[in-house]
Design a protein around this motif. Structure first.
Motif, PDB file in Angstrom:
ATOM      1  N   LEU A  13       0.833  -1.201   0.000  1.00  0.00           N
ATOM      2  CA  LEU A  13       0.000   0.000   0.000  1.00  0.00           C
ATOM      3  C   LEU A  13       0.874   1.260   0.000  1.00  0.00           C
ATOM      4  O   LEU A  13       0.579   2.238  -0.700  1.00  0.00           O
ATOM      5  N   SER A  62       2.319  -2.368  -8.203  1.00  0.00           N
ATOM      6  CA  SER A  62       1.681  -2.472  -6.896  1.00  0.00           C
ATOM      7  C   SER A  62       0.328  -3.183  -7.001  1.00  0.00           C
ATOM      8  O   SER A  62      -0.013  -4.004  -6.153  1.00  0.00           O
ATOM      9  N   HIS A  66      -1.211  -6.489  -5.067  1.00  0.00           N
ATOM     10  CA  HIS A  66      -2.493  -6.521  -4.363  1.00  0.00           C
ATOM     11  C   HIS A  66      -3.391  -7.645  -4.885  1.00  0.00           C
ATOM     12  O   HIS A  66      -4.066  -8.327  -4.100  1.00  0.00           O
TER      13      HIS A  66
END
Length: 235
Positions: A13, A62, A66
Motif C-alpha cells: 500500500l 503495486s 495486491h
C-alpha cells in the motif's frame, strides 16, 4: 500466513501511495514546466513526463501485488517480488549515476537560470510577452532580480513602468506605478520552486525505497508461506 499477508498488503500500500504521489506531482507541475520551457526555450516538461511514467509503472506493479494477495496467488506474488528486485537494482544504478553525473547537471541547470532569465527580460520580445506574463503571475515575481530589470530592457520601451503581470494585485495599467509590483525577481522564485520539487521527489523516493525493500522481504515470506500451505493441503 495471515500475518505475512497483512504486512505484505501494508508495505504494498505504501508502494502504491508512492506511485500515485509521483503521478500527482508530475501532473500538477506539468503545465508549470511546460510554461518554463517556453519561457527559457528548454524542454523542461520532460521532467514531469518522466515522473508520471515512473509513477504509472510503480502503480501497476503495486496492483499486481495486491491482486496476488487478494487471490492468494503465489505466481502473482512471486512475479511482483521479481519485478520489485529488478526495480530496486535499476534505482540503485540510476541513483549512483545521478549522484556522480546528474547532480552536477541539475545544479548547472539551476545556475543557467541566473543567465537565461535576465537575458529573456533584457531582450524582451512581443512573442514572449504571454509566457513572461504567465511566469511573473505564477511565481509572484517581477523581472529577473527585481522590478528594476525592466528599466534596462531593450524592447520594453516604458522604463518608468513594469508589465501589469508584475503587480501584487493585477489590474489594468497597475504596472505604471512600480510600488504595486512584486519586489522579488523570478530567478530566486523559480530556483526555489525547482528545489522544492526535488525535495518532494526525494521524500517520495525514500518512502518508495523503504517500502520496496520491506515489500520484497515480506513478499518472499508470504510466497513461502503460501507454498508451505499448499504442501500441507496436498498432504
Amino acid at each position: 500466513m495471515f500475518p505475512f499477508k497483512c504486512c505484505f498488503v501494508f508495505f504494498n500500500l505504501l508502494f502504491l501511495v508512492s506511485g500515485v504521489a509521483l503521478i500527482a506531482i508530475g501532473v500538477k507541475e506539468h503545465s508549470t514546466y511546460l510554461l518554463l520551457g517556453t519561457f527559457l526555450m528548454q524542454s523542461l516538461s520532460k521532467i514531469a513526463i518522466v515522473l508520471i511514467a515512473v509513477g504509472v509503472a510503480i502503480t501497476l506493479v503495486s496492483l499486481l501485488g495486491h491482486l496476488g494477495a487478494f487471490f492468494n496467488n503465489k505466481s502473482m506474488v512471486s512475479c511482483f517480488v521479481c519485478i520489485l528486485v529488478i526495480i530496486i537494482i535499476l534505482e540503485v544504478v540510476t541513483g549512483a549515476a545521478f549522484y556522480f553525473i546528474g547532480k552536477k547537471t541539475v545544479l548547472a541547470k539551476l545556475k543557467s537560470f541566473d543567465i537565461k532569465i535576465p537575458n529573456v527580460i533584457h531582450d524582451f520580445s512581443p512573442e514572449k510577452r504571454q509566457a513572461i506574463d504567465e511566469v511573473q503571475q505564477k511565481f509572484k515575481c517581477c523581472g529577473a532580480d527585481g522590478p528594476g530589470d525592466w528599466s534596462t530592457s531593450v524592447s520594453w520601451t516604458n522604463h518608468d513602468a513594469v508589465p501589469d503581470s508584475c503587480c501584487v494585485v493585477k489590474s489594468e495599467h497597475c504596472g505604471e506605478n512600480k510600488e504595486n509590483a512584486h519586489s522579488k525577481g523570478c530567478v530566486k522564485n523559480i530556483a526555489l520552486f525547482m528545489m522544492k520539487n526535488l525535495l518532494w521527489v526525494a521524500i517520495v523516493c525514500v518512502v518508495l525505497g523503504i517500502s520496496e525493500i520491506l515489500g520484497v522481504l515480506v513478499g518472499v515470506c508470504f510466497s513461502m508461506s503460501m507454498k508451505q500451505k499448499s504442501y500441507e493441503n496436498m498432504s
